[in-house]
Design a protein around this motif. Structure first.
Motif, mmCIF file in Angstrom:
data_model
loop_
_atom_site.group_PDB
_atom_site.id
_atom_site.type_symbol
_atom_site.label_atom_id
_atom_site.label_comp_id
_atom_site.label_asym_id
_atom_site.label_seq_id
_atom_site.Cartn_x
_atom_site.Cartn_y
_atom_site.Cartn_z
ATOM 1 N N GLU A 73 -2.835 6.613 14.051
ATOM 2 C CA GLU A 73 -3.676 6.070 12.853
ATOM 3 C C GLU A 73 -5.125 6.340 13.121
ATOM 4 O OE1 GLU A 73 -2.606 3.524 10.033
ATOM 5 O OE2 GLU A 73 -2.378 2.042 11.342
ATOM 6 N N HIS A 117 -10.060 10.381 -0.089
ATOM 7 C CA HIS A 117 -9.858 8.979 0.317
ATOM 8 C C HIS A 117 -11.126 8.143 0.204
ATOM 9 C CE1 HIS A 117 -9.371 5.691 3.485
ATOM 10 N NE2 HIS A 117 -8.456 5.450 2.589
ATOM 11 N N ARG A 121 -12.263 5.215 -1.972
ATOM 12 C CA ARG A 121 -12.416 3.810 -1.282
ATOM 13 C C ARG A 121 -13.853 3.171 -1.672
ATOM 14 N NH1 ARG A 121 -9.327 1.253 3.746
ATOM 15 N NH2 ARG A 121 -11.258 0.002 4.527
ATOM 16 N N ARG A 319 3.067 8.776 8.233
ATOM 17 C CA ARG A 319 1.864 9.976 8.399
ATOM 18 C C ARG A 319 2.719 11.205 8.537
ATOM 19 N NH1 ARG A 319 -0.790 6.169 6.924
ATOM 20 N NH2 ARG A 319 -2.552 5.492 7.785
ATOM 21 N N HIS A 375 -7.711 4.267 7.064
ATOM 22 C CA HIS A 375 -6.992 3.227 6.001
ATOM 23 C C HIS A 375 -6.718 2.005 6.226
ATOM 24 C CE1 HIS A 375 -5.428 6.765 3.263
ATOM 25 N NE2 HIS A 375 -5.649 7.458 4.621
ATOM 26 N N CYS A 377 -6.654 -1.810 6.204
ATOM 27 C CA CYS A 377 -6.587 -2.659 4.895
ATOM 28 C C CYS A 377 -7.982 -3.204 4.356
ATOM 29 C CB CYS A 377 -5.697 -4.054 5.259
ATOM 30 S SG CYS A 377 -5.733 -4.985 3.932
HETATM 31 C C1 HEM Z 1 -1.739 -10.608 5.008
HETATM 32 C C2 HEM Z 1 -2.087 -9.644 3.943
HETATM 33 C C3 HEM Z 1 -2.073 -8.026 4.072
HETATM 34 C C4 HEM Z 1 -1.527 -7.477 4.996
HETATM 35 C C5 HEM Z 1 -0.897 -7.705 6.354
HETATM 36 C C6 HEM Z 1 -2.109 -6.132 4.705
HETATM 37 C C7 HEM Z 1 -1.742 -4.983 5.471
HETATM 38 C C8 HEM Z 1 -2.054 -3.558 5.039
HETATM 39 C C9 HEM Z 1 -1.806 -2.457 5.947
HETATM 40 C C10 HEM Z 1 -0.768 -2.428 6.856
HETATM 41 C C11 HEM Z 1 -2.467 -1.481 5.145
HETATM 42 C C12 HEM Z 1 -2.491 -0.004 5.535
HETATM 43 C C13 HEM Z 1 -3.264 0.329 6.722
HETATM 44 C C14 HEM Z 1 -3.011 1.674 7.502
HETATM 45 O O1 HEM Z 1 -2.471 2.549 6.826
HETATM 46 O O2 HEM Z 1 -3.693 1.703 8.681
HETATM 47 C C15 HEM Z 1 -2.863 -1.744 3.918
HETATM 48 C C16 HEM Z 1 -3.918 -1.271 3.194
HETATM 49 C C17 HEM Z 1 -4.621 -1.790 1.985
HETATM 50 N N1 HEM Z 1 -4.585 -2.963 1.785
HETATM 51 FE FE1 HEM Z 1 -3.786 -4.636 2.714
HETATM 52 N N2 HEM Z 1 -2.890 -6.334 3.416
HETATM 53 C C18 HEM Z 1 -2.965 -7.297 3.071
HETATM 54 C C19 HEM Z 1 -3.850 -7.917 2.086
HETATM 55 C C20 HEM Z 1 -4.585 -7.181 1.285
HETATM 56 C C21 HEM Z 1 -5.238 -7.772 0.184
HETATM 57 C C22 HEM Z 1 -5.456 -9.127 0.001
HETATM 58 C C23 HEM Z 1 -5.707 -6.738 -0.391
HETATM 59 C C24 HEM Z 1 -6.530 -6.717 -1.790
HETATM 60 C C25 HEM Z 1 -6.644 -5.919 -2.551
HETATM 61 C C26 HEM Z 1 -5.284 -5.453 0.254
HETATM 62 C C27 HEM Z 1 -5.653 -4.270 -0.066
HETATM 63 C C28 HEM Z 1 -5.503 -3.146 0.455
HETATM 64 C C29 HEM Z 1 -5.879 -1.915 0.242
HETATM 65 C C30 HEM Z 1 -6.495 -1.305 -1.128
HETATM 66 C C31 HEM Z 1 -5.456 -0.708 1.175
HETATM 67 C C32 HEM Z 1 -5.317 0.543 1.189
HETATM 68 C C33 HEM Z 1 -6.502 1.138 2.256
HETATM 69 C C34 HEM Z 1 -6.720 2.614 2.398
HETATM 70 O O3 HEM Z 1 -5.692 3.174 2.279
HETATM 71 O O4 HEM Z 1 -7.878 2.759 2.383
HETATM 72 N N3 HEM Z 1 -4.546 -5.902 1.252
HETATM 73 N N4 HEM Z 1 -2.936 -3.337 4.128
#
Ligand code: HEM
Length: 436
Positions: A73, A117, A121, A319, A375, A377
């Protein structure tokens, strides 16, 4: 760029490893947490970087260890996020590509690499930064109180996952986006079908592929109307920010625009709802942990981190190697895809002492339920805030919560967790009066 023929070490496997892989990648594989733990532990021990060849799925590496996942990652120049971001059957991929005409179903942040990205973002980053989140805190506490009031008004029994966790988390992202509460139930159903199409309870059509297609088209139509509205009359919400964004100096292309909304509406609620329901289910299964949390509410923050580690609601992201490289001494060829299994990393005994125990005071707890690297979250603090607000309210308002039926787990190759949690709550006298 197709996967190269596997070297001997890639191909070496046994029947036990084969069935562990089945548990790992099938949509029903997480139905039994104990079986899942055994499968992940076996793979971490015997083949932590395993080359998977299965009929109907393009080959990939299953990455099981914490250190390897973090390494991949964070080496984002060697491992791209797109175009293969999720494990899907070749049939589902073909159906969906016919809809979009693109190499992937959607192209949101999770599918993007530089230069897009960072630019994409940045469009909404400020809304997830501490000042904006602090401004939401009072409303969030009120909303947590209101959702518990609504449940209490209907008696002591409810399905915590369906009646509390889901509407609670959906309204948070709905409010940020600027969609009306009256649309929550419909939008949540579409978003849940989109990411959990294999689950018969979430299905909108005969097959998973058609369910995803139906959900995607309905979400597209909905958000096209939202964009048109905000372009005509901007408001103070995320929808207006996205509708007016000009990444690289020009209006956002339609495909990326709709993908942005689909990502937020899916990522923004399902994950947090699963962490809430799974976190409560784990407390109900370990009454001494629940008793301790009630007695020592200052443990709420570490308890929430443990819920996140324990539930790991996102099963994997993928990936793709952009050049020949290696991970933990294993050669990875350009074009090889790798699936990063977060749940396994969060049970890795090299990192977590007594990894199979749910301990609300676990410290340190460097789980990667939110991923790592560029990436990571975007909503991680928002998710924590929601969990804190709701659990604080539940602990304040109830004397006892007990399981009142069968726990059901979501069926999906991508999401993991408790989708139905029938409970009986004994509300404190104060709240009974308030609800009367
Ligand atoms: C317990 C709750 C949550 C978990 C476990 C979670 C988990 C994740 C994971 C595993 C990723 C990908 C990370 C990676 O590829 O390294 C991600 C990306 C993302 N999450 Fe969450 N998430 C949660 C809640 C939220 C919430 C509340 C939002 C609000 C909108 C959100 C928005 C996003 C966004 C926009 C991405 C994309 C980030 C990127 O690719 O730059 N997530 N999340």
């Amino acid at each position: 760029m197709s996967a190269a023929p596997p070297p001997a070490s890639k191909a070496g496997h046994s029947a036990a490893i084969d069935s562990a892989i089945d548990v790992l990648i099938s949509s029903q594989g997480h139905a039994s947490p104990a079986r899942l733990e055994r499968a992940c532990a076996l793979l971490r021990r015997r083949s932590p970087l395993h080359w998977v060849e299965r009929e109907g799925v393009r080959p990939f590496w299953a990455v099981m260890r914490y250190a390897d996942i973090v390494s991949i990652e964070t080496r984002s120049r060697e491992f791209a996020a797109g175009p293969r971001t999720y494990l899907a059957s070749e049939t589902a991929e073909a159906v969906l590509q016919r809809v979009t005409g693109k190499p992937q179903l959607v192209r949101g942040l999770t599918e993007m690499d530089p230069p897009d990205h960072g630019v994409y973002r940045a469009i909404i980053q400020a809304a997830f930064a501490p000042p904006a989140l602090r401004a939401m805190e009072t409303w969030l506490a009120q909303w947590a109180a209101e959702i518990v009031d609504r449940v209490a008004a209907h008696g002591d029994a409810c399905d915590f996952a369906v009646d509390v966790a889901l509407p609670f988390t959906f309204r948070v992202i709905g409010r940020m986006l600027g969609t009306p509460e009256a649309d929550d139930a419909r939008l949540a159903r579409l978003a849940q079908a989109f990411v959990g199409a294999e689950d018969p309870k979430r299905r909108l059509a005969e097959s998973p592929g058609d369910t995803m297609r139906t959900a995607m088209l309905a979400l597209r139509d909905y958000f096209e109307a939202v964009v048109a509205d905000r372009r005509a009359q901007p408001r103070d919400d995320l929808a207006s920010l996205i509708a007016h964004a000009a990444p690289h100096g020009a209006a956002m292309p339609h495909y990326e625009l709709i993908s942005y909304f689909i990502l937020l509406v899916t990522a923004g609620h399902d994950t947090t709802a699963l962490a809430l329901a799974g976190g409560l289910a784990a407390l109900l299964a370990a009454p001494e942990q629940m008793a301790r949390l009630r007695a020592e509410p200052e443990l709420l923050d570490p308890a929430i981190e443990e819920m996140l580690r324990w539930t790991s609601p996102v099963r994997h992201f993928m990936r793709t190697a952009v050049r020949d490289t290696e991970v933990a001494g294993q050669r990875i060829r350009e074009g090889d895809a790798l699936a990063l299994f977060f749940h396994s990393a969060n049970r890795d005994e090299v990192v977590f002492e007594d990894a199979g125990a749910y301990r609300i005071d676990r410290s340190p707890n460097p789980h990667i339920a939110f991923g790592r690297g560029p990436h990571i979250c975007m909503g991680l603090q928002l998710a924590r805030m929601q969990m804190r607000a709701l659990f604080a309210e539940l602990l304040r308002r109830t004397d006892r919560i007990e399981l009142a039926g069968r726990v059901r787990r979501v069926r999906s190759p991508f999401m993991s967790g408790v989708s139905s949690l029938p409970v009986r709550m004994s509300f404190r006298a104060l709240r009974k009066e308030a609800a009367a």
